[in-house]
Design an enzyme around this catalytic site. Structure first.
Site, PDB file in Angstrom:
ATOM      1  N   TYR A 162      -7.995 -23.247  34.512  1.00  0.00           N
ATOM      2  CA  TYR A 162      -6.762 -22.446  34.538  1.00  0.00           C
ATOM      3  C   TYR A 162      -6.720 -21.572  35.792  1.00  0.00           C
ATOM      4  O   TYR A 162      -5.745 -21.597  36.546  1.00  0.00           O
ATOM      5  CB  TYR A 162      -6.716 -21.583  33.287  1.00  0.00           C
ATOM      6  CG  TYR A 162      -5.425 -20.835  33.069  1.00  0.00           C
ATOM      7  CD1 TYR A 162      -4.232 -21.500  32.827  1.00  0.00           C
ATOM      8  CD2 TYR A 162      -5.410 -19.435  33.072  1.00  0.00           C
ATOM      9  CE1 TYR A 162      -3.053 -20.792  32.604  1.00  0.00           C
ATOM     10  CE2 TYR A 162      -4.241 -18.731  32.841  1.00  0.00           C
ATOM     11  CZ  TYR A 162      -3.068 -19.412  32.607  1.00  0.00           C
ATOM     12  OH  TYR A 162      -1.908 -18.711  32.387  1.00  0.00           O
ATOM     13  N   GLU A 164      -8.400 -21.671  38.680  1.00  0.00           N
ATOM     14  CA  GLU A 164      -8.316 -22.343  39.973  1.00  0.00           C
ATOM     15  C   GLU A 164      -7.001 -23.117  40.112  1.00  0.00           C
ATOM     16  O   GLU A 164      -6.473 -23.247  41.212  1.00  0.00           O
ATOM     17  CB  GLU A 164      -9.519 -23.268  40.191  1.00  0.00           C
ATOM     18  CG  GLU A 164     -10.847 -22.540  40.258  1.00  0.00           C
ATOM     19  CD  GLU A 164     -11.020 -21.655  41.501  1.00  0.00           C
ATOM     20  OE1 GLU A 164     -10.041 -21.371  42.211  1.00  0.00           O
ATOM     21  OE2 GLU A 164     -12.162 -21.219  41.760  1.00  0.00           O
ATOM     22  N   GLY A 222     -17.865 -10.247  21.263  1.00  0.00           N
ATOM     23  CA  GLY A 222     -18.765  -9.347  21.982  1.00  0.00           C
ATOM     24  C   GLY A 222     -18.842  -8.013  21.252  1.00  0.00           C
ATOM     25  O   GLY A 222     -18.723  -7.956  20.024  1.00  0.00           O
ATOM     26  N   ARG A 228      -8.099  -4.974  27.875  1.00  0.00           N
ATOM     27  CA  ARG A 228      -6.907  -5.711  28.306  1.00  0.00           C
ATOM     28  C   ARG A 228      -5.727  -4.745  28.259  1.00  0.00           C
ATOM     29  O   ARG A 228      -5.773  -3.710  27.572  1.00  0.00           O
ATOM     30  CB  ARG A 228      -6.606  -6.904  27.382  1.00  0.00           C
ATOM     31  CG  ARG A 228      -7.630  -8.018  27.382  1.00  0.00           C
ATOM     32  CD  ARG A 228      -7.730  -8.755  28.706  1.00  0.00           C
ATOM     33  NE  ARG A 228      -8.616  -9.910  28.616  1.00  0.00           N
ATOM     34  CZ  ARG A 228      -9.935  -9.856  28.798  1.00  0.00           C
ATOM     35  NH1 ARG A 228     -10.530  -8.714  29.062  1.00  0.00           N
ATOM     36  NH2 ARG A 228     -10.662 -10.955  28.724  1.00  0.00           N
ATOM     37  N   PRO A 289     -13.442 -11.811  31.022  1.00  0.00           N
ATOM     38  CA  PRO A 289     -13.393 -10.647  31.918  1.00  0.00           C
ATOM     39  C   PRO A 289     -13.665  -9.346  31.166  1.00  0.00           C
ATOM     40  O   PRO A 289     -13.170  -9.149  30.051  1.00  0.00           O
ATOM     41  CB  PRO A 289     -11.959 -10.689  32.469  1.00  0.00           C
ATOM     42  CG  PRO A 289     -11.557 -12.127  32.361  1.00  0.00           C
ATOM     43  CD  PRO A 289     -12.223 -12.626  31.116  1.00  0.00           C
TER      44      PRO A 289
HETATM   45  N1  UDP Z   1     -10.698 -11.540  21.607  1.00  0.00           N
HETATM   46  C1  UDP Z   1     -11.298 -10.981  20.466  1.00  0.00           C
HETATM   47  N2  UDP Z   1     -11.019 -11.552  19.275  1.00  0.00           N
HETATM   48  C2  UDP Z   1     -10.183 -12.625  19.124  1.00  0.00           C
HETATM   49  C3  UDP Z   1      -9.572 -13.159  20.267  1.00  0.00           C
HETATM   50  C4  UDP Z   1      -9.865 -12.611  21.496  1.00  0.00           C
HETATM   51  O1  UDP Z   1     -12.049 -10.005  20.564  1.00  0.00           O
HETATM   52  O2  UDP Z   1      -9.992 -13.055  17.977  1.00  0.00           O
HETATM   53  C5  UDP Z   1     -10.936 -10.903  22.917  1.00  0.00           C
HETATM   54  C6  UDP Z   1     -11.369 -11.865  24.023  1.00  0.00           C
HETATM   55  O3  UDP Z   1     -12.767 -12.025  24.034  1.00  0.00           O
HETATM   56  C7  UDP Z   1     -10.847 -11.141  25.260  1.00  0.00           C
HETATM   57  C8  UDP Z   1      -9.618 -10.401  24.758  1.00  0.00           C
HETATM   58  O4  UDP Z   1      -9.718 -10.378  23.348  1.00  0.00           O
HETATM   59  O5  UDP Z   1     -11.797 -10.200  25.718  1.00  0.00           O
HETATM   60  C9  UDP Z   1      -8.307 -11.076  25.150  1.00  0.00           C
HETATM   61  O6  UDP Z   1      -8.406 -12.431  24.798  1.00  0.00           O
HETATM   62  P1  UDP Z   1      -7.148 -13.414  24.919  1.00  0.00           P
HETATM   63  O7  UDP Z   1      -7.651 -14.801  24.607  1.00  0.00           O
HETATM   64  O8  UDP Z   1      -6.023 -12.884  24.117  1.00  0.00           O
HETATM   65  O9  UDP Z   1      -6.696 -13.318  26.442  1.00  0.00           O
HETATM   66  P2  UDP Z   1      -7.479 -13.319  27.848  1.00  0.00           P
HETATM   67  O10 UDP Z   1      -8.971 -13.350  27.601  1.00  0.00           O
HETATM   68  O11 UDP Z   1      -7.008 -14.519  28.558  1.00  0.00           O
HETATM   69  O12 UDP Z   1      -7.079 -12.048  28.488  1.00  0.00           O
END
Ligand code: UDP
Length: 314
Positions: A162, A164, A222, A228, A289
């Site tokens: 995605y 790249e 994590g 975000r 990230p």
């Molecule tokens: N995330 C989470 N629980 C979930 C889904 C995502 O903690 O059920 C975390 C994920 O690890 C990331 C953040 O939420 O740090 C945003 O994830 P998302 O997939 O919505 O978007 P992106 O990572 O592309 O910003």
């Protein structure tokens, strides 16, 4: 979206009727663009192959006299033979985290799909509008992220299909602008939410909302300290509409700078749910990230971009 003064900011709301082709029209962002442009009196041609879009998003507009739909994979070409277009808007792509199921298709639509859109725009003397992403900044070392930051992307990691693809898409868009004179725009979209997201798309907002509604624990990946910044779809669409009317060809961030850790997001969801919500910690996905926050100084100066919908109840 509110503006600092009462001067109307140029946008598609006040422009003459336009003929706009949107790839990814059955997707979340694409379908909101279709809706906005039809409501403003423009003519819209939607294109989608439903790899991640929803048929129901096309059905919303099928009866509309100014909407037509072409089912096609734009990586293989855009089979449009109608009247002269004013804009080609390239919003087709599987998005996070869905793209990891379709890595090759994601690379193709960012590469071939973007070039096919640029060729179509060039042939029609139309503008070309690229939906790029905050993912071009990767796991950033600069915070918040201004457009001048070149990013920290793993070129072979699980997100690379995605990241790249979008970096290539930006590069070829600039190349067509510089060498072929195409009137281009590039936006970098930060995390966005709103109606018509797929409940099963795996993103954090949809996961948490659906888990809360079902009374299940919220899955925090994590330790939940990663951040975000979440933008409401209407703010994004307003920014897009304004940028179309601005003569600016380099990338522009569109996002809401209110930043949340995932644990803070759990608290927001708890407040909205109005009852206790439990959480369950799960493994952090690879290359996730650690922080993300848009610097929107450029977009606020250029198009008076100012997100007006807060995430929480505040
Ligand atoms: N995330 C989470 N629980 C979930 C889904 C995502 O903690 O059920 C975390 C994920 O690890 C990331 C953040 O939420 O740090 C945003 O994830 P998302 O997939 O919505 O978007 P992106 O990572 O592309 O910003």
């Amino acid at each position: 979206m509110t503006t600092p003064d009462s001067q109307p900011v140029p946008s598609t709301a006040t422009s003459d009727p336009l003929r706009i082709l949107i790839t990814g029209s059955a997707g979340f962002v694409g379908s909101h663009l279709v809706e906005r442009f039809l409501n403003e009196g423009h003519t819209v041609i939607g294109v989608d192959n439903y790899i991640s879009g929803q048929v129901s998003n096309t059905e919303l507009f099928l009866e509309h006299p100014r909407f037509t739909f072409i089912e096609a994979d734009v990586s293989h070409g855009i089979p449009y033979e109608g009247e002269k277009l004013d804009w080609v808007m390239h919003f087709a792509s599987p998005a996070s985290p869905h793209y990891q199921q379709f890595p090759v298709e994601t690379l193709m639509v960012g590469a071939q799909g973007t070039q096919n859109g640029l060729e179509l725009a060039h042939a029609h003397g139309a503008g070309f509008f690229l939906a790029s992403t905050s993912e071009v900044y990767g796991d950033p070392h600069v915070h918040p992220q201004p457009e001048t930051y070149w990013g920290n992307v793993n070129p072979i990691g699980v997100r690379s299909c995605y990241d790249e693809a979008k970096r290539y898409a930006e590069a070829i868009t600039m190349a067509y602008h510089r060498s072929r004179g195409v009137n281009t725009r590039i936006i970098r979209i930060f995390n966005t939410y709103g109606p018509r997201m797929r409940p099963d798309d795996g993103r954090v907002i949809t996961n948490f909302v659906h888990q809360a509604l079902r009374g299940e624990p919220l899955t925090v990946y994590g330790d939940g300290s990663q951040t975000r910044s979440f933008q409401y779809i209407d703010d994004l669409v307003e920014g897009i509409s304004r940028l179309m009317m601005a003569q600016y060809h380099e990338p522009v961030n569109l996002g809401n700078p209110d930043e949340f850790t995932m644990l803070e997001l759990v608290n927001e969801i708890t407040l909205i749910a109005g009852r206790q919500v439990s959480k369950k910690f799960e493994r952090l996905p690879l290359d996730d990230p650690k922080m993300r926050n848009p610097d929107i100084i450029l977009s606020s100066n250029l198009i008076q971009f100012k997100p007006s919908t807060p995430l929480g109840l505040a």
